[in-house]
Scaffold this active site. Sequence first.
Site, short mmCIF file in Angstrom:
data_model
loop_
_atom_site.label_atom_id
_atom_site.label_comp_id
_atom_site.label_asym_id
_atom_site.label_seq_id
_atom_site.Cartn_x
_atom_site.Cartn_y
_atom_site.Cartn_z
N THR A 1 25.02 -24.85 36.15
CA THR A 1 23.89 -23.94 36.08
C THR A 1 22.61 -24.42 36.73
O THR A 1 22.32 -25.60 36.72
CB THR A 1 23.58 -23.70 34.59
N LYS B 1 24.04 -16.33 33.10
CA LYS B 1 23.60 -17.28 32.07
C LYS B 1 22.23 -16.93 31.51
O LYS B 1 21.57 -17.76 30.91
CB LYS B 1 23.60 -18.68 32.67
N GLY C 1 17.91 -18.02 28.56
CA GLY C 1 18.89 -18.54 29.51
C GLY C 1 19.39 -19.87 29.00
O GLY C 1 18.76 -20.49 28.15
N SER D 1 21.58 -28.24 36.63
CA SER D 1 21.79 -29.12 37.77
C SER D 1 20.69 -29.01 38.83
O SER D 1 20.25 -30.01 39.37
CB SER D 1 23.13 -28.81 38.42
#
Length: 187
Positions: free
Chosen positions: A17, A49, A61, A140
Site C-alpha cells: 500500500t 484501501k 485508509g 511502502s
Amino acid sequence: MGNMNSDGTSRSAFRATTVLAVRHSGGFAIGCDGQVTIGDAVIKSTAVKVRRIRGRDIIAGFAGSVADALTLFEKLEMKLETYSGNVPRAVVELARDWRMDRVLRRLEAVLVVGDRESLFLISGTGEVIEPDDGIVGIGSGGQYATAAARALVRTTALAPREIVAQSLAIAAEICIYTNANITIEEL
C-alpha cells in the site's frame, strides 16, 4: 507493533500500500494505490484501501493486513457510535484498546482517519498522531507521497483531491510497491 515497520508496512515479504491523506483549504481527501505485492510478485493491482465510514462523513485508509484493517474499521465504527461521531475521542479510545487488548495488539495495520476538522494516524503501539500540516502518508510509498503533497501544498493552489492524485502518481514512479491505479475519496 509486532512485525510492522514505522511506515505501516509488514516486516515480512508482504507489501501492499501507499495511502495519502490531505486536509487543505477547507477540503479533505484520502487516496490509495491499488497494488498488493507478496515478495517480488504483484498479486493484485486494483485493491481499494480507503473507505467512507459513519454515514459517509469520515474517511479512513489502511496499510498492512487487510483482514486486520477491516477488524479495526469495525472497532472504529463502534467507537464512533459510542462517542457520537467525535473522531478525536474515538481514535484515542481505539488506540488504547488496540494497544492493551491481547488479541487486538497482534493486528498488523496502520490507519489514517479523518473528516473535515481532523486527521489522525493510528497504530497498535498506541500512537495517535495529528499531523501539523494536515498531510499524512502511510505504507511502502507513504514517505514519497507525503513529500510530493507537501511540495504541492506549498507551491500550487490545487484542491486536496488533485494533490492526493498527483502525489500518489509521483510515489508510483518511485516506489516499486506502489502502482498508478489510484482510488480517492473526498469530503
